[in-house]
Design a protein around this motif. Structure first.
Motif, mmCIF file in Angstrom:
data_model
loop_
_atom_site.group_PDB
_atom_site.id
_atom_site.type_symbol
_atom_site.label_atom_id
_atom_site.label_comp_id
_atom_site.label_asym_id
_atom_site.label_seq_id
_atom_site.Cartn_x
_atom_site.Cartn_y
_atom_site.Cartn_z
ATOM 1 N N PHE A 287 0.814 -1.210 0.000
ATOM 2 C CA PHE A 287 0.000 0.000 0.000
ATOM 3 C C PHE A 287 0.855 1.271 0.000
ATOM 4 C CE2 PHE A 287 -3.263 -2.929 1.821
ATOM 5 C CZ PHE A 287 -4.193 -2.781 0.801
ATOM 6 N N GLN A 291 0.989 1.665 -4.020
ATOM 7 C CA GLN A 291 -0.194 2.501 -4.202
ATOM 8 C C GLN A 291 -0.059 3.892 -3.596
ATOM 9 O OE1 GLN A 291 -3.811 0.294 -3.165
ATOM 10 N NE2 GLN A 291 -3.806 -0.434 -5.283
ATOM 11 N N SER A 293 0.080 5.028 -0.411
ATOM 12 C CA SER A 293 -0.680 5.374 0.785
ATOM 13 C C SER A 293 0.236 5.903 1.883
ATOM 14 C CB SER A 293 -1.438 4.152 1.314
ATOM 15 O OG SER A 293 -2.389 3.698 0.392
ATOM 16 N N ALA A 348 -0.906 -1.015 -9.013
ATOM 17 C CA ALA A 348 -0.888 0.337 -8.470
ATOM 18 C C ALA A 348 -2.212 1.054 -8.690
ATOM 19 C CB ALA A 348 0.254 1.134 -9.098
ATOM 20 N N ASP A 349 -2.897 0.767 -9.798
ATOM 21 C CA ASP A 349 -4.142 1.478 -10.111
ATOM 22 C C ASP A 349 -5.388 0.695 -9.717
ATOM 23 O OD1 ASP A 349 -3.787 -0.533 -11.922
ATOM 24 O OD2 ASP A 349 -4.188 0.674 -13.709
ATOM 25 N N THR A 350 -5.225 -0.413 -8.976
ATOM 26 C CA THR A 350 -6.387 -1.183 -8.522
ATOM 27 C C THR A 350 -7.053 -0.451 -7.367
ATOM 28 O OG1 THR A 350 -5.281 -3.254 -9.112
ATOM 29 C CG2 THR A 350 -7.199 -3.408 -7.676
ATOM 30 N N TYR A 352 -9.286 0.377 -4.040
ATOM 31 C CA TYR A 352 -9.366 -0.370 -2.788
ATOM 32 C C TYR A 352 -10.637 -1.214 -2.713
ATOM 33 C CZ TYR A 352 -9.056 -1.564 2.138
ATOM 34 O OH TYR A 352 -8.978 -2.256 3.320
ATOM 35 N N GLU A 423 6.631 -4.074 -7.569
ATOM 36 C CA GLU A 423 5.239 -4.498 -7.696
ATOM 37 C C GLU A 423 5.136 -5.899 -8.285
ATOM 38 O OE1 GLU A 423 1.309 -3.320 -10.370
ATOM 39 O OE2 GLU A 423 2.848 -1.810 -9.992
#
Length: 471
Positions: A287, A291, A293, A348-350, A352, A423
């Motif tokens: 995350f 992504q 976060s 990365a673009d999935t 939540y 990733e």
């Protein structure tokens, strides 16, 4: 008397809460540790595995120490070591010092955890009261596990990673002060002698294998140092087996593995530890690094795993008693394995909304397996060896976790050394964890295909196994 029992229950539950909190709170702070300590993935693996390795190898000895030298004495000693080690971790100026502190924490936890349960059992001789007390002990432990990711993210984001260790200090002080006043001493005069050779050989053997797995990616799998470590691990573990066969009171009685159910349940528990701890090591890193976060948000995003485990675990024993050990464990492992495989396809673009249910599936699946696996291991042996069987089950899970962090870390590093992104390495690691879990599901179903459905006991209840199930 009731008041003293309530205080004892609170003290023992708080001790186990602190140990379980430490298991999950560290994972949320790993990205901050990597940034502030300027370490690579190998360093993070040692921060986690140094603790888990010592707990795994000393857990059985910790229970014997408590029975032999006094449960109160061992409990307070474990709490004191764990608290002091937390201070060492919080002021560690380098990864080396932090790993040293984590080793000390593992030693403290290996004494504190079994002693806390032994104190609880000794104080509640009536079976019904004991069952309720153990249920509260386990439930409070689950709260610690669930609170770890969120608390770790908040503390690391606000104060930096040392704060996740300092939070143990006031808890430890309370345990020492109150425990010294309210806990009564008890021991088992017939407790076996400490198996020093077995303990030393197991620590060195699994430690050598862990070192080779963690350092192999960085130093080269065919380097003389790594090959020597693998050879040393094989020799030490072979010596461990030889010693345990000859010891009158071994730390790991090998005769227990003649029971098919005991072997199956502990093998499956090892697979659970491998996949659960190995995959959890990377959740916050996914995350944060993939992504983008924050630490707090990443802690909240990993919550479905631990929350599902806390919610589902209390019902697992009843479901196993109703539908059978084999059916529930196989289904739980399959669900967790599919959830991990699904995590292997997130990017990365999935969003939540398309990630949380995969984490929840992993947590739910493993929650359905942990209690029945422990119950089956206990039922597979005689009632006098039930405590030992439970300890072996916990040890199997911890050793699986040590290997999971080491192996999946090696998978990620191997992908990166081949030119793949972090990733892509994580995707491959989640897939490997999922496959290991699915193999465990298939093996559990096949190994017990010809046996009658094994009814894992609801806590406090014992059912006799069929002859075919016992092999």
């Amino acid at each position: 008397m009731v008041s003293n029992r309530a205080t004892l229950l609170a003290v023992t539950c708080l001790g186990q809460f602190m140990v379980l909190l430490d298991n999950t709170i560290v994972g949320a702070a790993l990205p901050d540790m990597q940034h502030r300590l300027h370490t690579q993935l190998t360093g993070l693996q040692w921060i986690v595995d140094a603790y888990v390795l010592l707990v795994a190898m000393l857990l059985l000895s910790g229970g014997v120490f408590a029975d032999r030298f006094g449960r109160k004495r061992v409990y307070l000693t474990g709490a004191g070591v764990f608290t002091a080690a937390s201070v060492v971790c919080s002021v560690a100026p380098s990864v080396g010092w932090l790993v040293f502190g984590r080793v000390l924490q593992g030693i403290g936890a290996a004494a504190l955890s079994p002693a806390s349960l032994a104190l609880l059992v000794a104080a509640h001789p009536v079976p019904q009261e004991r069952v309720r007390a153990i249920g509260l002990w386990a439930g409070f432990s689950g709260i610690g596990m669930a609170a770890g990711p969120v608390a770790g993210g908040m503390l690391a984001e606000t104060f930096g990673w040392p704060a996740i260790f300092l939070v143990n200090v006031p808890i430890g002080v309370v345990l020492l002060v109150v425990g010294a006043r309210v806990l009564g001493e008890s021991r088992n005069p017939q407790a076996p002698a400490i198996d020093v050779p077995g303990t030393v050989l197991s620590v060195l053997g699994v430690g050598a294998a862990t070192y080779a797995l963690i350092e192999g990616g960085a130093r080269g799998w065919t380097s003389p140092e790594i090959l020597a470590c693998f050879a040393a691990a094989a020799a030490l573990l072979a010596a461990f087996v030889a010693v345990e066969r000859r010891r009158p009171a071994p730390m790991l009685p090998l005769h227990l593995f003649r029971e098919r159910l005991f072997t199956v349940s502990n093998s499956a528990m090892g697979a659970v530890g491998f996949a659960l701890m190995g995959a959890s090591f990377f959740f916050s890193q996914f995350f944060v690094y993939v992504q983008g976060s924050s630490l707090v948000r990443a802690g909240l995003q990993t919550l479905p795993v631990s929350a599902a485990m806390v919610v589902v675990s209390p019902y697992a024993g009843r479901l196993a008693a109703r539908y059978g050990f084999r059916a529930l464990v196989t289904a739980g492992l399959a669900l967790a394995g599919l959830g991990l495989l699904a995590l292997g396809s997130v990017h990365a673009d999935t969003g939540y909304g398309n990630v949380w249910w995969r984490l929840a599936a992993v947590g739910t699946g493993f929650a359905l397996t942990l209690s029945p696996l422990t119950g089956a291991a206990v039922q597979a042996v005689g009632p006098q060896e039930g405590g030992l069987a439970s300890g072996v089950s916990s040890t199997a899970r911890q050793i699986g976790g040590v290997l999971g962090v080491a192996v999946l870390g090696a998978v990620v590093r191997g992908q990166q050394s081949g030119g793949a992104s972090f990733e892509a390495g994580l995707d491959r690691a989640f897939v490997v964890a999922g496959l290991v879990t699915l193999v465990g599901a298939v093996a559990t179903g096949l190994w017990l295909t010809r046996s009658e459905p094994v009814r894992a006991a609801v806590p406090g209840e014992r059912r006799e196994l069929s002859t075919s199930a016992k092999g």
